[in-house]
Structure formats: structure tokens, C-alpha cells
Design a protein around this motif. Structure first.
Motif, mmCIF file in Angstrom:
data_model
loop_
_atom_site.group_PDB
_atom_site.id
_atom_site.type_symbol
_atom_site.label_atom_id
_atom_site.label_comp_id
_atom_site.label_asym_id
_atom_site.label_seq_id
_atom_site.Cartn_x
_atom_site.Cartn_y
_atom_site.Cartn_z
ATOM 1 N N SER A 37 -3.384 -3.358 2.450
ATOM 2 C CA SER A 37 -4.264 -2.737 3.751
ATOM 3 C C SER A 37 -4.782 -1.148 3.377
ATOM 4 O O SER A 37 -5.681 -0.871 3.841
ATOM 5 N N THR A 83 0.835 -0.954 -0.245
ATOM 6 C CA THR A 83 0.547 0.644 0.015
ATOM 7 C C THR A 83 0.253 0.889 -0.190
ATOM 8 O O THR A 83 0.760 2.037 -0.793
ATOM 9 N N TYR A 114 -0.515 3.637 8.078
ATOM 10 C CA TYR A 114 -0.090 4.656 6.862
ATOM 11 C C TYR A 114 -0.716 5.468 6.841
ATOM 12 O O TYR A 114 0.219 6.354 5.973
#
Ligand code: PLP
Ligand code: MN
Length: 368
Positions: free
Chosen positions: A244, A225, A252
Motif C-alpha cells: 500500500s 506498510t 492507513y
């Protein structure tokens, strides 16, 4: 033991029993659509990683939007997906041991199943399992493209292993696995670009050396990701393995320039104590939400900070005027989505404040 679902379709979100794993369906679907739209012009395919969602339902929704299949890390995850009707699965990982390999080879009867290797002894073991099951298994050579976790050296060592695979009557050479795990959360875009530029370069060189030996790579896989746009733009990778992106998490979100996806996954929790001034306690501690990549964030409620997690308690620090009511339900954004999902048996899918669906997390706890 499988827990009963914490909700029924039609309920309001406030009625859901807690702790529960809530999926905001609008945000989740927007994420699947966004990834499909971002990859389409690059020609790179998505083989989404099911280590995140552990669900054949979600796998099939990703494939309905063009994903070519799924990645998993574990044989038990591959089983849950194949038994749930997912037709094309890559174990993007090493599988060692006769018992596990026999299970994997048996799965090849009902789905396309491929696996990775980074050792000649492992290749021999996979070939023996395939021979015993009467199947022919595709095997990808994993190369170490910078993370120093698994994988042979790119270049001649990878070519030698590929030739060994191609020479076995029970195996097929499936291509290269080239995933740079530690690049995903490097905070600045420049650091991520440098890491993936290196990964793509060593991968390109290895693909070229294989071609010179007459070996084509059906799959060149990698990308998560945090970096997928870079692998997709490299012209080297054929498949992206992001997981993700469908859910996102607070870790993130801490990347400078976070990935372009919405938070869709939440842990719903209940305020169970307000006895101590300046503090509220939730029924979601670290058994309910993973804290390995940082504490969860309280969603949409300024003035509340999740300050510490014990087994069954989540302690919030409360600013003046922000106190939640006893029994109030709060959404938490998990620090790390994958291990949080693994704590639950059900997704509670919510749209416009109402429960729409309950999806089983079939591969929950699938460690073997
Ligand atoms: N591919 C492999 C081999 C992985 O190990 C992982 C995650 O660790 C991923 C892809 C997906 O990463 P993410 O969930 O960050 O997109
Ligand atoms: Mn993760």
C-alpha cells in the motif's frame, strides 16, 4: 470485459471520464523513492506486494529502484506479472489444488517463482506439480507470527515442515514467510511495536532452530506498510513485503503516526445531482471505491463529506458555501487502496494537471 481507457495522454484531468482511477505520478514516484531510501540503511530488501497494484509496469518501476522482486497472493497475479516481464515472484500465500499448482509450476519456466506452505499435504501437492512440470520450486514455510490466519506454529512444527520440503528432489527450501497482517492497522505505534517484537522473536527462534538442523533461510519475509520499519530494524527479516505504501489510503492515514508516504491514488468522480438541499451526489458508489475499511474522503475540498455509498451513487453532505457545481470533478481518497484498484482496468497517470500515461491493471480481477 476490458473497458476502454477513460482518458488520453495530454488531456487535462478535468476532461477524464469518470469514475476513473487517477495516479498522481509525482506523489507515487516520491513514495517509491522514500521506501528505497528508508530500507537502504537497514540492508533489508523490498519485495513489494503486487496485490495492491496488480501491474507489471509498477512492479518494474519498483524493481528499477532496487526491489528484488514482487509478492503476489494469487497464481493469476503471478501470471500477469511473469507474462509482463517480472523475473522474480513469491506467492506469499497458500496455493491448493492441482490445477493452480500446474499453472504455477509452468510459470517457473519463465520466471523465478516461489510459494508458501503450512501443511505437509500441500508440500506433497506442490512437489507433484513440480515433478510433472520438470521444474524445482522453492517453497517457504509460513509461520503464524501472531495474526492467527495462516501458518504453522513457529519452532519445531516449522522445522519439521522445512525438512520435508528440503527432502523433496522437486522442491527447494526457500525460507520463512512471517507476515503479521493484523498489526498493520493497530492505531498506536506502541501496539504495532509490541506485535512486531513478538513476530520478530518467534521468527528469530525458528531461523536459529533451522540453522541448527543445517537449513539456511534464503528469504525471511514479512512486513507491510504499517510496520515495515520494525521488521527492517529487527535484524531477522531479509525482505519487506509492503504494498500500500505506493498509493496509501484513508485507513492507513488513520494510524496515529501514519506511514511516511503521500496519497497518490484517487478515484476521480463527477457531481451528477444537486437536487436535494445540502446534498451532492457523485457517480462513484461502492462499485467504484472500496468501503470495507471506511468511506472515502473528499480530497482538498473542506465542507464536503462523503456520507454514504450505494451501488452507483456516492452521497456527499455539503456545508453552507461549499456546494460543488453540477458536472464538477472531485478526487476521492479511497478508504482501502487494494480492492479499489481491483475495480479498474486503467491507471490514469497525472502530472501537473495533465494525463501523462495510461497503464493497464493487468491482474484486475485475478482471483484464481
Ligand atoms: N504481505 C502479505 C502476506 C500480505 O497479505 C499483505 C497485505 O495484506 C502485505 C504483505 C502488504 O500489506 P500492505 O498493503 O498493507 O503494505
Ligand atoms: Mn490492503
Amino acid at each position: 470485459m476490458l473497458q476502454p481507457p477513460p482518458a488520453e495522454p495530454g488531456m487535462m484531468e478535468e476532461e477524464v471520464d469518470t469514475p476513473a482511477l487517477v495516479l498522481d505520478l509525482d506523489a507515487f514516484e516520491a513514495n517509491l523513492d522514500a521506501m528505497a531510501a528508508l530500507l537502504a540503511p537497514t540492508g533489508t530488501k523490498l519485495r513489494a506486494h503486487a496485490k495492491t497494484h496488480k501491474s507489471a509496469v509498477i512492479a518494474r518501476l519498483q524493481m528499477a529502484r532496487g526491489a528484488v522482486g514482487q509478492c503476489v497472493q494469487k497464481v493469476a497475479e503471478a501470471e500477469a506479472l511473469a507474462w509482463g516481464g517480472v523475473p522474480d515472484i513469491l506467492v506469499s500465500n497458500q496455493v491448493v489444488g492441482a490445477v493452480k499448482l500446474a499453472r504455477l509450476a509452468a510459470l517457473a519456466r519463465i520466471a523465478e517463482v516461489a510459494v508458501c506452505a503450512d501443511d505437509p499435504a500441500q508440500v506433497a501437492e506442490i512437489a507433484a506439480a513440480a515433478e510433472a512440470a520438470g521444474t524445482r520450486l522453492p517453497v517457504l514455510v509460513e509461520i503464524d507470527c501472531g495474526a492467527s490466519r495462516c501458518g504453522v506454529e513457529p519452532g519445531p512444527e516449522a522445522v519439521a515442515l522445512a525438512e520435508r520440503i528440503a527432502a523433496s528432489p522437486h522442491l527447494r527450501f526457500g525460507g520463512l514467510q512471517s507476515y503479521h497482517g493484523s498489526a498493520q492497522h493497530r492505531r498506536s505505534p506502541g501496539e504495532r511495536e509490541a506485535a512486531i517484537a513478538h513476530a520478530a522473536e518467534v521468527t528469530r527462534r525458528t531461523v536459529e532452530q533451522l540453522r541448527q538442523r543445517g537449513l539456511d533461510c534464503p528469504i525471511v519475509g514479512g512486513g507491510g506498510t504499517g510496520t515495515f520499519a520494525l521488521e527492517a530494524a529487527s535484524g531477522v527479516y531479509t525482505e519487506i513485503q509492503a504494498g500500500s505504501y505506493a498509493f496509501m489510503d484513508a485507513d492507513y492515514a488513520r494510524n496515529e503516526v501514519p506511514p511516511p508516504f503521500r496519497q497518490s491514488l484517487f478515484v476521480l468522480s463527477t457531481v451528477m445531482s444537486r437536487a436535494v438541499p445540502g446534498v451532492a451526489v457523485l457517480d462513484a458508489g461502492h462499485k467504484a471505491v472500496a468501503v470495507d475499511s471506511g468511506l472515502p474522503l473528499v480530497h482538498g475540498r473542506p465542507g464536503l463529506r462523503y456520507a454514504s455509498a450505494s451501488d452507483e451513487h456516492g452521497k456527499l453532505l455539503v456545508e453552507d458555501g461549499a456546494a460543488p457545481a453540477l458536472g464538477e470533478k472531485l478526487r476521492l481518497v479511497p478508504g482501502h487502496c487494494d480492492p479499489t484498484v481491483d475495480r479498474y482496468d486503467w491507471y490514469v497517470g497525472v502530472r501537473n494537471g495533465r494525463v501523462e500515461c495510461l497503464w493497464p491493471i493487468a491482474a484486475r480481477g485475478a482471483m484464481a
